[in-house]
Write a protein that holds these residues in place. Structure first.
Motif, mmCIF file in Angstrom:
data_model
loop_
_atom_site.group_PDB
_atom_site.id
_atom_site.type_symbol
_atom_site.label_atom_id
_atom_site.label_comp_id
_atom_site.label_asym_id
_atom_site.label_seq_id
_atom_site.Cartn_x
_atom_site.Cartn_y
_atom_site.Cartn_z
ATOM 1 N N UNK A 23 48.493 37.939 18.402
ATOM 2 C CA UNK A 23 47.516 37.556 19.407
ATOM 3 C C UNK A 23 47.778 38.424 20.623
ATOM 4 N N UNK A 24 46.851 39.337 20.911
ATOM 5 C CA UNK A 24 46.977 40.291 21.999
ATOM 6 C C UNK A 24 46.173 39.818 23.203
ATOM 7 N N UNK A 25 46.854 39.543 24.305
ATOM 8 C CA UNK A 25 46.213 39.111 25.542
ATOM 9 C C UNK A 25 46.066 40.331 26.444
ATOM 10 N N UNK A 26 44.833 40.694 26.769
ATOM 11 C CA UNK A 26 44.576 41.921 27.532
ATOM 12 C C UNK A 26 44.215 41.651 29.000
ATOM 13 N N UNK A 27 44.503 40.443 29.480
ATOM 14 C CA UNK A 27 44.210 40.120 30.874
ATOM 15 C C UNK A 27 45.252 40.742 31.810
ATOM 16 N N UNK A 28 44.972 40.685 33.086
ATOM 17 C CA UNK A 28 45.888 41.202 34.093
ATOM 18 C C UNK A 28 47.118 40.295 34.201
ATOM 19 N N UNK A 29 48.171 40.824 34.812
ATOM 20 C CA UNK A 29 49.448 40.121 34.895
ATOM 21 C C UNK A 29 49.316 38.733 35.531
ATOM 22 N N UNK A 30 48.598 38.624 36.643
ATOM 23 C CA UNK A 30 48.479 37.333 37.309
ATOM 24 C C UNK A 30 47.744 36.306 36.445
ATOM 25 N N UNK A 31 46.760 36.762 35.693
ATOM 26 C CA UNK A 31 46.035 35.864 34.795
ATOM 27 C C UNK A 31 46.965 35.349 33.697
ATOM 28 N N UNK A 32 47.743 36.270 33.122
ATOM 29 C CA UNK A 32 48.650 35.915 32.027
ATOM 30 C C UNK A 32 49.740 34.973 32.522
#
Length: 113
Positions: A23-32
């Motif tokens: 599962x690859x999460x491609x959101x920005x650091x703060x979102x993650x």
């Protein structure tokens, strides 16, 4: 959203992903950091091309972002470059809606931002 992108709705995904699925999460650091799926691989969309070596080549890849737009673009790119990628429709908003497990880096209640 790009056309002809393989996609899956959150309820169709197994709760416990098999070992051969990433599962690859491609959101920005703060979102993650605010809230993410446990065991997801975090590579922001803007860093992906420089970090492709972190993505298992032999695994199927589910790509997720906040709503499904960024992840659709990444899914299209990965499929054009040899990966077996599927976009997660609705992104982390859908993930949270269906009460899938979430973690937060700070230890607080996870949220989708």
């Amino acid at each position: 959203m790009p056309n002809n992108v393989p996609s899956v709705d959150v309820p169709e995904m197994p709760v416990d992903l098999p070992a051969d699925v990433t599962l690859l999460d491609v959101r920005e650091k703060d979102e993650w950091e605010a809230g993410h799926a446990p065991d997801s691989l975090h590579i922001p969309m803007g860093e992906l091309m420089g970090r492709l070596d972190e993505l298992p080549v032999d695994n199927a890849v589910y790509v997720i972002c906040r709503s499904g737009v960024r992840s659709a673009r990444v899914t299209q790119y990965l499929n054009a470059n040899g990966w077996d990628a599927t976009n997660v429709d609705g992104g982390m908003h859908a993930w949270a809606h269906y009460r899938r497990p979430m973690a937060c880096v700070s230890g607080q209640e996870p949220e989708v931002i």
